[in-house]
Design an enzyme around this catalytic site. Structure first.
Site, PDB file in Angstrom:
ATOM      1  N   HIS A 151      -0.151 -14.028  27.864  1.00 55.85           N
ATOM      2  CA  HIS A 151       0.937 -14.474  26.979  1.00 55.85           C
ATOM      3  C   HIS A 151       1.630 -15.725  27.545  1.00 55.85           C
ATOM      4  CE1 HIS A 151       0.384 -10.409  25.411  1.00 55.85           C
ATOM      5  NE2 HIS A 151       0.514  -9.999  26.669  1.00 55.85           N
ATOM      6  N   SER A 281       1.794 -43.883  28.461  1.00 60.66           N
ATOM      7  CA  SER A 281       2.759 -44.044  27.374  1.00 60.66           C
ATOM      8  C   SER A 281       3.216 -45.494  27.330  1.00 60.66           C
ATOM      9  CB  SER A 281       3.975 -43.122  27.585  1.00 60.66           C
ATOM     10  OG  SER A 281       5.030 -43.470  26.724  1.00 60.66           O
TER      11      SER A 281
END
Length: 475
Positions: A151, A281
């Protein structure tokens, strides 16, 4: 020209090898090989076709006169007839026997099968190359403990190499499916307009055995030992669905890997390759984005959705033939191959250059391991005379306080210090730290990696030892 649409699959992603497999040259040269095979087989079975005619066809099999074919297609609005006429212009003595007894699907469908077959063989090489690269990585890091997750919550430790075997196992299942599909590829053969072979039965004056032999001869000349036993005018479109389901399965495996990589890169534990001058970026110069893994995710999503195209096409065909498959097939099948080719190119590149940061991994382990070690600590304390139920409650309280320290106050996990200062446990800090050795919590991870590589990977690599793939990314 830059004022018309061009497919990014060609310009940015797929390899030149896969583009060649789905190129016009491959398609139309295969058409001509099929016409030659048909003529040769018909001659061998007694039709009035000469060696001179066949030799003429062979001498021009690669001279595709595209301009004439395109002009004829505009005139006839029929691509096969256009290319029959174009071939006939180059082979005047053989003009009358080109495509004798055949329907358009003789060249169209047989060629589609051959092209898919060649595409699968190229993808198989790349699939094996990924498995090889990842198995080297798995063995290298088979002993390096890392947090396991369920999870996406910290769970029992595994090793970096053990996690890589999960990626490999998915690919090994894809390879099993690949081998099954490849071993069951068969040609349409020479079935005629509705699959009854009526035209060929007429050509051979009702000789059923010759018509059956024609089917087998053509397949043999094209390098196949099997043809579909029955068909309509086309081969069953279930074949396209089977092939793209395989491609979709490869995309699923790659998608799983790329998602794991994106999470690992966020955690700064494992990174994909990053070139010296690569920019992550345009605004944030410090960033090292997982661009290649993201590209795999993006292309894989496209392929998984694309598998619906042949599924719907196969289910909606009318009786022996309808043409609503054609335009869809021209786009959906090649694009699935080109996209999976690009996915595997990127996958090979990443697998060959994975960067692991053991110190970061260790830091994350030590932040969580005190919680995971509490059962071992409790058992050790019981051995020294402690009460199991009382110790369980004390650990629960200490764990809650330590979690509060981390989550609310942003501090360090001080669970071990809390337990050391609790006289009920009768353990000092050194004794407790000895319990926190990460390798004691990875179970059989190292052995599982070794066994998996021996039992699963080694046979794959031995069966494909001639494969050597070098990949250069376009972008």
């Amino acid at each position: 020209m830059k004022n018309t649409y061009e497919s990014p699959l060609n310009s940015r992603y797929a390899s030149s090898e896969m583009q060649e497999v789905f190129s016009p040259d491959m398609k139309f040269k295969t058409w001509r090989r099929l016409w030659i095979a048909l003529a040769e087989a018909e001659k061998e079975l007694g039709l009035n076709i000469t060696d001179e005619q066949i030799n003429e066809l062979k001498s021009h099999k690669d001279d595709i006169n595209y301009e004439l074919a395109e002009a004829k297609e505009k005139e006839f609005r029929h691509d096969v007839m256009a290319h029959i006429h174009a071939y006939g212009e180059l082979c005047p003595s053989a003009r009358g026997i080109i495509h004798l007894g055949a329907t358009s699907c003789y060249v169209g469908d047989n060629t589609d099968i051959i092209i898919m077959h060649e595409g699968l063989k190229l993808l198989k090489k790349k699939l094996v190359a990924v498995i090889s690269k990842l198995s080297e990585f798995a063995l290298k890091y088979k002993d390096l403990p890392t947090l396991g997750f369920t999870h996406f919550q910290p769970a029992q430790l595994v090793t970096v190499g053990k996690r890589a075997t999960l990626w490999i196992q998915d690919l090994a299942m894809d390879l099993e499916e690949m081998d099954f599909v490849l071993s069951n590829m068969k040609l349409l053969g020479s079935k005629g307009t509705t699959g009854t072979q009526a035209s060929f039965l007429s050509l051979f004056e009702g000789d059923n055995e010759k018509v059956k032999k024609l089917d087998k001869l053509i397949a043999q000349k094209m390098g196949y030992d099997k043809v579909f036993a029955v068909s309509g005018q086309t081969y069953t479109r279930k074949l396209d669905s089977r092939v793209l389901n395989l491609l979709g399965s490869i995309a699923q495996s790659a998608y799983k890997f790329s998602n794991d990589m994106r999470l690992l890169q966020n955690m700064k534990e494992v990174e994909e390759p990053f070139e010296k001058n690569q920019i992550g970026s345009s605004a944030m110069a410090y960033k090292r984005n997982p661009m290649r893994s993201e590209r795999i995710s993006s292309l894989a999503r496209y392929v998984i959705v694309d598998t619906l195209n042949p599924a719907i096409t196969a289910s909606t065909q009318w009786f022996e033939r309808s043409l609503d498959d054609s335009a869809n097939k021209r786009i959906s099948v090649p694009e699935a191959f080109l996209a999976v080719d690009a996915i595997l190119n990127i996958y090979i590149n990443i697998a060959d250059g994975l960067v692991v940061y053991p110190k970061v991994i260790e830091k994350h382990i030590l932040e969580e391991l005190p919680f995971m070690a509490t059962e071992n600590i409790m058992m050790e304390a019981v051995k020294r005379g402690g009460d199991r139920q009382e110790l369980h409650e004390r650990i629960r309280v200490h764990s809650m306080e330590a979690a509060k320290k981390v989550k609310v106050e942003g501090g360090k996990n001080d669970l071990i210090e809390r337990i050391a200062s609790d006289s009920a446990f009768n353990l000092n800090i050194d004794e407790l730290n000895s319990v926190l050795e990460p390798k004691n919590y990875v179970g059989r991870s190292p052995q599982q990696v070794e066994e998996f590589v021996i039992d699963v990977v080694k046979p794959i690599l031995e069966a494909n030892k001639d494969i050597d793939i070098k990949v250069e990314l376009k972008v």
